[in-house]
Design an enzyme around this catalytic site. Structure first.
Site, PDB file in Angstrom:
ATOM      1  N   LYS A  41      57.589 -17.965  68.128  1.00  0.00           N
ATOM      2  CA  LYS A  41      58.163 -16.696  67.670  1.00  0.00           C
ATOM      3  C   LYS A  41      58.148 -15.620  68.753  1.00  0.00           C
ATOM      4  O   LYS A  41      59.128 -14.903  68.960  1.00  0.00           O
ATOM      5  CB  LYS A  41      57.438 -16.217  66.415  1.00  0.00           C
ATOM      6  CG  LYS A  41      57.748 -17.044  65.179  1.00  0.00           C
ATOM      7  CD  LYS A  41      57.144 -16.428  63.931  1.00  0.00           C
ATOM      8  CE  LYS A  41      57.522 -17.260  62.711  1.00  0.00           C
ATOM      9  NZ  LYS A  41      58.989 -17.296  62.505  1.00  0.00           N
ATOM     10  N   ASN A  44      60.660 -16.623  71.514  1.00  0.00           N
ATOM     11  CA  ASN A  44      62.028 -16.501  71.004  1.00  0.00           C
ATOM     12  C   ASN A  44      62.476 -15.048  70.977  1.00  0.00           C
ATOM     13  O   ASN A  44      63.601 -14.711  71.371  1.00  0.00           O
ATOM     14  CB  ASN A  44      62.117 -17.064  69.583  1.00  0.00           C
ATOM     15  CG  ASN A  44      61.878 -18.558  69.515  1.00  0.00           C
ATOM     16  OD1 ASN A  44      61.917 -19.252  70.521  1.00  0.00           O
ATOM     17  ND2 ASN A  44      61.624 -19.042  68.314  1.00  0.00           N
ATOM     18  N   ALA A 248      65.770 -19.929  64.406  1.00  0.00           N
ATOM     19  CA  ALA A 248      65.282 -18.723  65.084  1.00  0.00           C
ATOM     20  C   ALA A 248      66.015 -17.456  64.659  1.00  0.00           C
ATOM     21  O   ALA A 248      65.937 -16.442  65.352  1.00  0.00           O
ATOM     22  CB  ALA A 248      65.401 -18.898  66.595  1.00  0.00           C
ATOM     23  N   ALA A 249      66.685 -17.492  63.521  1.00  0.00           N
ATOM     24  CA  ALA A 249      67.469 -16.325  63.108  1.00  0.00           C
ATOM     25  C   ALA A 249      66.608 -15.072  62.987  1.00  0.00           C
ATOM     26  O   ALA A 249      66.984 -13.996  63.449  1.00  0.00           O
ATOM     27  CB  ALA A 249      68.166 -16.615  61.779  1.00  0.00           C
ATOM     28  N   GLY A 250      65.437 -15.208  62.373  1.00  0.00           N
ATOM     29  CA  GLY A 250      64.552 -14.057  62.230  1.00  0.00           C
ATOM     30  C   GLY A 250      64.049 -13.558  63.564  1.00  0.00           C
ATOM     31  O   GLY A 250      63.907 -12.349  63.777  1.00  0.00           O
ATOM     32  N   ASP A 251      63.781 -14.475  64.483  1.00  0.00           N
ATOM     33  CA  ASP A 251      63.306 -14.072  65.807  1.00  0.00           C
ATOM     34  C   ASP A 251      64.393 -13.337  66.586  1.00  0.00           C
ATOM     35  O   ASP A 251      64.128 -12.333  67.249  1.00  0.00           O
ATOM     36  CB  ASP A 251      62.846 -15.299  66.590  1.00  0.00           C
ATOM     37  CG  ASP A 251      61.645 -15.976  65.954  1.00  0.00           C
ATOM     38  OD1 ASP A 251      60.878 -15.280  65.254  1.00  0.00           O
ATOM     39  OD2 ASP A 251      61.474 -17.197  66.145  1.00  0.00           O
TER      40      ASP A 251
END
Length: 298
Positions: A41, A44, A248-251
């Site tokens: 996280k 990223n 990794a959308a949230g990251d």
């Protein structure tokens, strides 16, 4: 010129298998393609911000192994300031095992390794020099997260907390958080409120604000994000796309969010910008490899 951003967090190597459907307990399924990508996280988010033009310092801990060396080489190619990344004498670099189904959903198991050896003594005051925004997550020890939050409060630096993976957080820490960015699952764990509609989103955000968090952004995937502070109480829509991998959308969202903040944007505009970046990322496979560059965002 954007102000400097400091990201403190995890660095992993992601081992990804694509499959039609997730296996049930005890079941073996034959998957499709295999990919090995840099992830974690913290890493990223740092790479996402750097690709969008941020002046980025990344602090993490890796193992003395091939995965750690490959990570360092990747960070150098992305232009990150990695002068304060340390190496563990005892633990291997972090590894994440990821399965992605045909709908783009994922299941992830992480062996944290050296990430859990990142300690306050690895974070000298020099890392905060000329920093305007700090972004931290929960793939490193909670004691270290607490130290970072309190140090930012003492130095009057804006602290953005991405509370992932989800866990309870002490009130003493929450009151020093400038901005928190939980997803729906993390919101329920933090507040006891499942954000299923506008009223519950507001209730959950107010719970966190009463704890002292100044700004709350609840991410909801394809349903956008909910922003709540003294000035805003609104849902900001996502950009419709055909998702192939949401790993990794949230990251990417968090990295883009702090990039816009450091550039002086208000939080509503920053959220809109971050939604665009996250939408691009889910149309691609991989974690860091899915992060867009500034010239790709309209």
């Amino acid at each position: 010129m954007s102000a400097k951003i400091l990201v403190i967090g995890s660095s992993n190597t992601d081992m990804v298998v694509k499959t039609k459907e997730f296996p049930q307990p005890g079941q073996t399924v034959l998957g499709g393609s295999f990919l090995m990508n840099p992830g974690g996280k913290g890493a990223n988010q740092a790479v996402a911000a750097a690709r969008l033009g941020a002046d980025l310092r990344f602090v993490a801990k890796i193992g003395k192994d091939i995965f750690g060396q490959q990570a360092l080489e990747g960070f150098a190619r992305e232009g990150l300031d990695v002068g304060f990344i340390s190496k563990s004498d005892d633990l291997a670099s972090g590894i994440a095992l990821i399965t992605v189904n045909e709908s783009g959903e994922n299941q992830i198991v992480v062996a944290s390794g050296a990430n859990m050896d990142l300690k306050p003594e690895n974070l000298p005051d020099e890392i905060f020099k000329e920093v305007d925004v700090v972004l931290v997550q929960l793939e490193i020890p909670m004691d270290t997260v607490g130290y970072v939050i309190k140090r930012c409060a003492a130095l009057n630096i804006r602290l953005v907390l991405n509370p992932a993976p989800a866990t309870r957080i002490e009130d003493e820490l929450l009151r020093h958080v400038f901005l928190i960015t939980p997803n729906e699952t993390e919101t329920e764990i933090l507040t006891g409120i499942l954000p299923k509609d506008r009223a519950s989103l507001h209730a959950a955000a107010q719970y966190l604000r009463h704890k002292g968090v100044e700004n709350v952004v609840i991410t909801m995937g394809k349903n956008g994000v909910y922003l709540c502070n003294e000035s805003y109480d609104q849902i900001i829509p996502s950009v419709p796309v055909n998702a192939v991998d949401t790993t990794a959308a949230g990251d990417v969202f968090n990295g883009a969010l702090v990039t816009a903040m450091a550039a002086g944007e208000d939080l509503r505009t920053a959220c809109q910008y971050a939604c665009k970046a996250a939408a691009i990322s889910v149309t691609r496979m991989g974690a860091q490899s899915s992060a867009p560059y500034q010239n790709e965002i309209e």
